[in-house]
Write a protein that holds these residues in place. Structure first.
Motif, mmCIF file in Angstrom:
data_model
loop_
_atom_site.group_PDB
_atom_site.id
_atom_site.type_symbol
_atom_site.label_atom_id
_atom_site.label_comp_id
_atom_site.label_asym_id
_atom_site.label_seq_id
_atom_site.Cartn_x
_atom_site.Cartn_y
_atom_site.Cartn_z
ATOM 1 N N VAL A 195 29.586 37.149 47.258
ATOM 2 C CA VAL A 195 30.451 35.980 47.184
ATOM 3 C C VAL A 195 31.871 36.514 47.194
ATOM 4 O O VAL A 195 32.242 37.334 46.350
ATOM 5 C CB VAL A 195 30.168 35.153 45.918
ATOM 6 N N VAL A 196 32.680 36.070 48.158
ATOM 7 C CA VAL A 196 33.987 36.669 48.402
ATOM 8 C C VAL A 196 35.095 35.649 48.164
ATOM 9 O O VAL A 196 35.033 34.516 48.648
ATOM 10 C CB VAL A 196 34.074 37.205 49.850
ATOM 11 N N VAL A 197 36.103 36.082 47.421
ATOM 12 C CA VAL A 197 37.335 35.308 47.256
ATOM 13 C C VAL A 197 38.346 35.894 48.244
ATOM 14 O O VAL A 197 38.764 37.036 48.090
ATOM 15 C CB VAL A 197 37.871 35.409 45.820
ATOM 16 N N VAL A 198 38.732 35.133 49.241
ATOM 17 C CA VAL A 198 39.650 35.622 50.264
ATOM 18 C C VAL A 198 41.090 35.408 49.796
ATOM 19 O O VAL A 198 41.530 34.277 49.601
ATOM 20 C CB VAL A 198 39.409 34.902 51.607
ATOM 21 N N ASN A 199 41.811 36.522 49.563
ATOM 22 C CA ASN A 199 43.206 36.470 49.138
ATOM 23 C C ASN A 199 43.373 35.648 47.861
ATOM 24 O O ASN A 199 44.224 34.758 47.778
ATOM 25 C CB ASN A 199 44.099 35.910 50.247
ATOM 26 N N GLY A 200 42.584 35.969 46.875
ATOM 27 C CA GLY A 200 42.669 35.272 45.602
ATOM 28 C C GLY A 200 41.952 36.062 44.526
ATOM 29 O O GLY A 200 41.449 37.161 44.791
ATOM 30 N N PRO A 201 41.896 35.515 43.311
ATOM 31 C CA PRO A 201 42.205 34.149 42.874
ATOM 32 C C PRO A 201 43.706 33.859 42.747
ATOM 33 O O PRO A 201 44.537 34.745 42.854
ATOM 34 C CB PRO A 201 41.518 34.081 41.503
ATOM 35 N N VAL A 202 43.989 32.568 42.487
ATOM 36 C CA VAL A 202 45.351 32.108 42.247
ATOM 37 C C VAL A 202 45.533 31.942 40.742
ATOM 38 O O VAL A 202 44.722 31.291 40.084
ATOM 39 C CB VAL A 202 45.612 30.769 42.960
ATOM 40 N N TRP A 203 46.611 32.509 40.211
ATOM 41 C CA TRP A 203 46.848 32.497 38.769
ATOM 42 C C TRP A 203 47.912 31.479 38.395
ATOM 43 O O TRP A 203 48.957 31.392 39.044
ATOM 44 C CB TRP A 203 47.253 33.885 38.289
ATOM 45 N N PHE A 204 47.636 30.729 37.310
ATOM 46 C CA PHE A 204 48.569 29.727 36.805
ATOM 47 C C PHE A 204 49.099 30.091 35.429
ATOM 48 O O PHE A 204 49.899 29.359 34.850
ATOM 49 C CB PHE A 204 47.887 28.356 36.771
ATOM 50 N N VAL A 205 48.641 31.220 34.879
ATOM 51 C CA VAL A 205 49.157 31.778 33.631
ATOM 52 C C VAL A 205 49.511 33.233 33.903
ATOM 53 O O VAL A 205 49.259 33.762 34.990
ATOM 54 C CB VAL A 205 48.124 31.685 32.486
ATOM 55 N N GLU A 206 50.079 33.907 32.917
ATOM 56 C CA GLU A 206 50.399 35.314 33.088
ATOM 57 C C GLU A 206 49.124 36.123 33.344
ATOM 58 O O GLU A 206 48.129 35.979 32.627
ATOM 59 C CB GLU A 206 51.103 35.852 31.845
ATOM 60 N N ARG A 207 49.182 36.978 34.342
ATOM 61 C CA ARG A 207 47.997 37.730 34.767
ATOM 62 C C ARG A 207 47.874 39.015 33.941
ATOM 63 O O ARG A 207 48.096 40.125 34.418
ATOM 64 C CB ARG A 207 48.103 38.047 36.255
ATOM 65 N N THR A 208 47.500 38.875 32.687
ATOM 66 C CA THR A 208 47.346 40.026 31.807
ATOM 67 C C THR A 208 45.966 40.657 32.011
ATOM 68 O O THR A 208 45.044 40.015 32.540
ATOM 69 C CB THR A 208 47.482 39.606 30.343
ATOM 70 N N PRO A 209 45.778 41.916 31.587
ATOM 71 C CA PRO A 209 44.433 42.514 31.663
ATOM 72 C C PRO A 209 43.390 41.698 30.926
ATOM 73 O O PRO A 209 42.256 41.555 31.401
ATOM 74 C CB PRO A 209 44.644 43.893 31.024
ATOM 75 N N ALA A 210 43.754 41.146 29.768
ATOM 76 C CA ALA A 210 42.798 40.345 29.007
ATOM 77 C C ALA A 210 42.418 39.071 29.755
ATOM 78 O O ALA A 210 41.248 38.665 29.771
ATOM 79 C CB ALA A 210 43.386 39.996 27.635
ATOM 80 N N ALA A 211 43.410 38.429 30.386
ATOM 81 C CA ALA A 211 43.123 37.211 31.150
ATOM 82 C C ALA A 211 42.228 37.529 32.338
ATOM 83 O O ALA A 211 41.298 36.772 32.654
ATOM 84 C CB ALA A 211 44.428 36.566 31.602
ATOM 85 N N GLU A 212 42.489 38.648 33.020
ATOM 86 C CA GLU A 212 41.650 39.029 34.156
ATOM 87 C C GLU A 212 40.226 39.319 33.714
ATOM 88 O O GLU A 212 39.266 38.936 34.397
ATOM 89 C CB GLU A 212 42.232 40.255 34.864
ATOM 90 N N ARG A 213 40.079 40.002 32.591
ATOM 91 C CA ARG A 213 38.726 40.309 32.117
ATOM 92 C C ARG A 213 37.964 39.025 31.788
ATOM 93 O O ARG A 213 36.791 38.876 32.129
ATOM 94 C CB ARG A 213 38.783 41.213 30.891
ATOM 95 N N ALA A 214 38.637 38.066 31.151
ATOM 96 C CA ALA A 214 37.989 36.794 30.839
ATOM 97 C C ALA A 214 37.540 36.082 32.110
ATOM 98 O O ALA A 214 36.427 35.526 32.169
ATOM 99 C CB ALA A 214 38.928 35.912 30.025
ATOM 100 N N LEU A 215 38.391 36.102 33.135
ATOM 101 C CA LEU A 215 38.009 35.449 34.389
ATOM 102 C C LEU A 215 36.834 36.173 35.038
ATOM 103 O O LEU A 215 35.883 35.529 35.504
ATOM 104 C CB LEU A 215 39.202 35.416 35.345
ATOM 105 N N MET A 216 36.874 37.498 35.077
ATOM 106 C CA MET A 216 35.779 38.245 35.707
ATOM 107 C C MET A 216 34.464 38.036 34.984
ATOM 108 O O MET A 216 33.411 37.883 35.612
ATOM 109 C CB MET A 216 36.134 39.728 35.778
ATOM 110 N N GLU A 217 34.505 38.016 33.652
ATOM 111 C CA GLU A 217 33.270 37.766 32.888
ATOM 112 C C GLU A 217 32.747 36.362 33.162
ATOM 113 O O GLU A 217 31.539 36.139 33.278
ATOM 114 C CB GLU A 217 33.528 37.960 31.395
ATOM 115 N N THR A 218 33.664 35.403 33.295
ATOM 116 C CA THR A 218 33.253 34.032 33.599
ATOM 117 C C THR A 218 32.630 33.941 34.984
ATOM 118 O O THR A 218 31.587 33.298 35.170
ATOM 119 C CB THR A 218 34.467 33.085 33.505
ATOM 120 N N VAL A 219 33.255 34.578 35.955
ATOM 121 C CA VAL A 219 32.735 34.549 37.319
ATOM 122 C C VAL A 219 31.374 35.231 37.388
ATOM 123 O O VAL A 219 30.458 34.756 38.082
ATOM 124 C CB VAL A 219 33.745 35.222 38.272
#
Length: 365
Positions: free
Chosen positions: A77-101
């Motif tokens: 499953v591929v995200v082309v040129n994304g994701p799009v962030w609406f909050v600060e892209r911190t390492p913790a925020a990225e980890r939360a998104l990756m775990e959710t995905v």
């Protein structure tokens, strides 16, 4: 399995539009819009829609549009040129998104991907790899807000001189009317793309891909062609969305280089994009560690701006780590030692049978 750190929901077009309208300062790539979903569908691919992700306070964190891709020995499953962030892209925020995905697509009964691929700014678990790179990591972005005179003055002397030389050489830039795009591309411009690909050592899409792009995404595109004595020398396709434009595809003949046509062509594109209200134009990929082959285009693009923007690298989020490791080893072996590849191939085939799914071949984004 633990619950996902973020909540997620699929957006319909009206929901996406409302979300985008509520965040006018966020740059949303065209590849992460409902229009791109329609384009993927027109190509015969399987988009999985655009999803929004929110935290415990119901604050919008990110959106991501997905395409389901099937290749031999692996689905993804591929995200082309994304994701799009609406909050600060911190390492913790990225980890939360990756775990959710990871949770989302392990639980989705409609697909059985080996991994999810997306851009990650900070490499950390669960991201790894990638099996192969999927997007450039550096690009030049041109500021279109200055006056035309100041914009031209900001170019390197080589670019300004090349623009003048193209004009003296009789190069003329034409904006192709939309109703003529498909015919002009198929008859005049695709042969130039084939010449460009052969000369620069890359594989282009077939003509139908570009013709579909022009047909489906026409509201967001422009097609400009440089001619000399009625003969097309160079062409480009630009995209536009929410005031941000991209120099997306281009091709040129050998004669185009000797007449400096690409310089005049891009300058004319900047002028029309600026007049249409765009504030910046991305020139797409330049050379980086994983893309050394972009060195040639880097020289050309740096003539127009010194503004180098870092794009997060594409990584994989394995959903079945053992099989992912086997497939990654297979592909590495294929590139380095054909005999070793056969042994890994047998192992991957066994793992494939154990998974109960037979591999299918198609094209990956």
């Amino acid at each position: 399995m633990s619950a996902a750190p973020l909540t997620y929901s699929r957006l319909d077009k009206s929901g996406f539009d409302a979300l985008a309208d509520g965040h006018p300062d966020v740059v949303i790539p065209l590849e992460q819009t409902p229009s791109w979903v329609e384009f993927e569908q027109a190509l015969g691919r399987r988009p999985l829609g655009i999803w929004s992700y929110r935290d415990a306070a119901d604050r919008l964190v990110a959106t991501a549009g997905y395409v389901h891709v099937v290749r031999r020995f692996r689905e993804s499953v591929v995200v082309v040129n994304g994701p799009v962030w609406f909050v600060e892209r911190t390492p913790a925020a990225e980890r939360a998104l990756m775990e959710t995905v990871r949770h989302q697509f392990r639980e989705d009964p409609s697909v059985d991907p080996l991994y999810v691929r997306m851009q990650v700014a900070t490499l950390q678990a669960p991201a790894t790899g990638p099996i192969e790179h999927g997007w450039y990591e550096r690009e030049i972005v041109v500021d279109l807000t200055p006056s035309e005179a100041d914009l031209l003055k900001s170019f390197r002397p080589n670019a300004r001189n090349s623009i003048r030389r193209a004009q003296r050489n009789g190069v003329e830039v034409k904006h192709i009317p939309r109703m003529e795009w498909k015919e002009v591309f198929g008859t005049q411009l695709f042969p130039i793309m084939q010449e460009t690909a052969e000369r620069d050592g890359f594989q282009s899409f077939d003509s139908s891909y570009y013709e579909t792009l022009l047909t489906v995404l026409g509201d967001h595109l422009r097609l400009l062609v440089a001619y000399r004595d009625g003969v097309p020398l160079s062409w480009l396709i630009t995209t536009e969305y929410r005031g941000y434009s991209v120099y997306y595809f281009a091709g040129s003949t050998h004669e185009a280089r000797s007449t400096f046509a690409p310089y005049l062509l891009l300058w004319e594109a900047f002028k029309v994009l600026k007049a249409a209200g765009n504030t910046a134009c991305g020139l797409t990929g330049i050379v980086s560690e994983n893309y050394p082959g972009l060195a040639n285009v880097t020289t050309f693009k740096k003539n127009f701006s010194k503004n180098v923007v870092v794009v997060p690298t594409t990584y994989d989020i394995p959903l079945r780590p053992v099989r992912y490791a086997a497939v990654a080893s297979l592909l590495t072996a294929r590139r380095t030692a054909p005999s070793a590849a056969r042994a890994v191939l047998r192992r991957a085939a066994v793992l494939g049978r154990r998974s109960g799914r037979e591999p299918v071949s198609t094209t990956e984004t």
